[in-house]
Design a protein around this motif. Structure first.
Motif: not given
Ligand code: CO
Ligand code: CO
Ligand code: CO
Length: 304
Positions: A7-10, A13-22, A120-125
């Motif tokens: 995700l871009h800032i804004g 929360a920030g989201a970062y993927e590492f080896n398949g987990s977010v 790995g699923r999340f809801i954004t704006q």
């Protein structure tokens, strides 16, 4: 090893993927809301955890961010703030790993929180679509009540309902939002309902129509506002949305909708056909909700 930012800032929360987990990460800290240091710590913690819940995530760990006036402040006050925060974190099954304290004239407290997005699923704006229902899960007006408290116009016992709501984790509201099939979500914290709605609309490329009568508010905040008591932040928030606002409401009503909220509820959008599912889930989870309007194609925010 695979790693990247999702995700871009804004967003909340920030989201970062590492080896398949977010992984989700956020930080939030605030000045004192109520006089009782234990409650301030607990409200701040609920407020900081909220961004993870707004993404549909599960908080796991936290770090305390503390600014205290070391000369004037009693050590027992700091202990109470931490005790409130730790109790709230325990309720959220989140572990406090540490933190950092600095000397600060105006006390501040909050948390940096890390969590995960299940599967790995999340809801954004960004996911709102025209013609959806807009749902809110806590009333407005805490900014006005906190200001009145600071000015000695009210005592803590006058605003027990608001304190209970600020203490309430958005954990169940998050389950409601996911269970009702929300496509966009944010938490109403700091920016006023209209400010947060503007962000969702802007990020999603839609507009909104809000019905003032359907928006939940604290009675006491309305009467104080009519006497002219409201935080300056409410006007700043309102000015931030004014250019896309279409309304014939009175100024006090718009200020109420822009009141800076502490530990507010979730604001999310769902497809119309999910309204009955929303009701069922809310009943099951024991969460309050209000349908306050709908999204639309034309990019203004209309308030009637
Ligand atoms: Co947020
Ligand atoms: Co935040
Ligand atoms: Co979000």
């Amino acid at each position: 090893m695979d790693r990247h930012t999702l995700l871009h800032i804004g967003d909340d929360a920030g989201a970062y993927e590492f080896n398949g987990s977010v992984w989700l990460q956020t930080v939030d800290f605030i000045t004192p809301t109520v006089n009782d240091p234990y409650l301030w710590g607990a409200i701040s913690a609920a407020n900081s955890l909220s961004d993870i819940y707004a993404m549909g995530g599960v908080p796991l760990t936290a770090l305390a961010v503390v600014g205290l006036n070391n000369c004037e402040l009693d050590k027992s006050v700091f202990k109470e703030v931490m005790r409130g925060a730790v109790d709230k974190l325990r309720e959220a099954k989140t572990v406090l790993l540490g933190g950092h304290t600095i000397d600060d004239k105006e006390p501040k407290f909050g948390l940096a929180v890390s969590g995960i997005a299940p599967e790995g699923r999340f809801i954004t704006q960004k996911g709102a679509r025209p013609g959806q229902l807009i749902v809110l899960t806590k009333p407005l007006g805490t900014g006005i009540l906190i200001k009145a408290l600071k000015e000695g116009r009210l005592s803590q016992s006058d605003i027990e309902d608001a304190i209970t709501n600020m203490l309430e984790l958005n954990e169940r509201a998050s389950k409601l939002m996911l269970g009702a099939g929300a496509t966009a979500c944010t938490d109403t914290t700091g920016f006023g309902l209209l400010g947060h709605l503007r962000n969702v609309c802007k990020n999603s490329g839609v507009g909104a129509k809000v019905e003032f009568q359907r928006v939940p508010t604290y009675k006491l905040s309305v009467s104080l506002l009519k006497e002219g008591l409201f935080p300056k932040g409410a006007v700043d928030n309102l000015n931030f949305v004014r250019e896309i606002l279409k309304t014939s409401l009175e100024e006090w009503q718009l200020i109420l909708l822009s009141d800076p909220i502490t530990s507010g509820g979730l604001l999310f959008t769902i497809d119309r056909e999910y309204e009955s599912r929303l009701k069922e889930e809310a009943k099951k989870l024991g969460v309050d909700f209000w349908i306050i309007g709908e999204t639309k194609e034309d990019k203004q925010i209309e308030v009637v």
